[in-house]
Design an enzyme around this catalytic site. Structure first.
Site, mmCIF file in Angstrom:
data_model
loop_
_atom_site.group_PDB
_atom_site.id
_atom_site.type_symbol
_atom_site.label_atom_id
_atom_site.label_comp_id
_atom_site.label_asym_id
_atom_site.label_seq_id
_atom_site.Cartn_x
_atom_site.Cartn_y
_atom_site.Cartn_z
ATOM 1 N N CYS A 1 12.337 105.335 39.425
ATOM 2 C CA CYS A 1 11.048 105.773 38.899
ATOM 3 C C CYS A 1 10.870 105.110 37.532
ATOM 4 C CB CYS A 1 10.969 107.294 38.824
ATOM 5 S SG CYS A 1 12.142 108.042 37.666
ATOM 6 N N ARG A 2 10.129 105.743 36.655
ATOM 7 C CA ARG A 2 9.890 105.160 35.333
ATOM 8 C C ARG A 2 11.137 105.227 34.459
ATOM 9 N NH1 ARG A 2 8.257 107.144 30.338
ATOM 10 N NH2 ARG A 2 7.158 105.611 29.063
#
Length: 112
Positions: A75-76
């Protein structure tokens, strides 16, 4: 005995970006970006499929993946993907790896 308990948390590996990149070279490896579609559209790792971990149908959508293939999630920053990795492991996926630091720590180029 001291109170040692076996953890009930599903098992997955947290990998550094270098380890993650190496793991992706395995034949049949599946790369899953668990961010929102708008984040994915802004740039993602080459070859990734997007399955938003916050979407209500995440559990249903992961069933379309092969549980026997090495599965790599990111993810981020690594928090949502750790959640997703736990869900995949709990769903019976045997080899699940999470990218520590997410795309923020990814040294390579992103694809749009």
């Amino acid at each position: 005995m001291f109170g040692f308990r076996k953890s009930s948390a599903p098992a997955f590996q947290n990998l550094t970006p270098a380890q993650f990149a190496e793991g992706l070279r395995q034949p049949g490896a599946v790369l899953v970006d668990v961010r929102r579609p708008d984040e994915f559209a802004g740039g993602h790792l080459p070859g990734a499929i997007n399955i938003d971990v916050t979407a209500p149908d995440f559990g249903r959508r992961i069933t379309a993946l092969y549980q026997t293939r090495p599965t790599f999630v990111y993810c981020r920053s690594g928090a949502r993907s750790a959640n997703a990795a736990g869900q995949l492991a709990a769903a019976g996926f045997g080899q699940v790896s999470n990218l520590l630091g997410g795309v923020l720590d990814w040294p390579g180029p992103l694809t749009r």
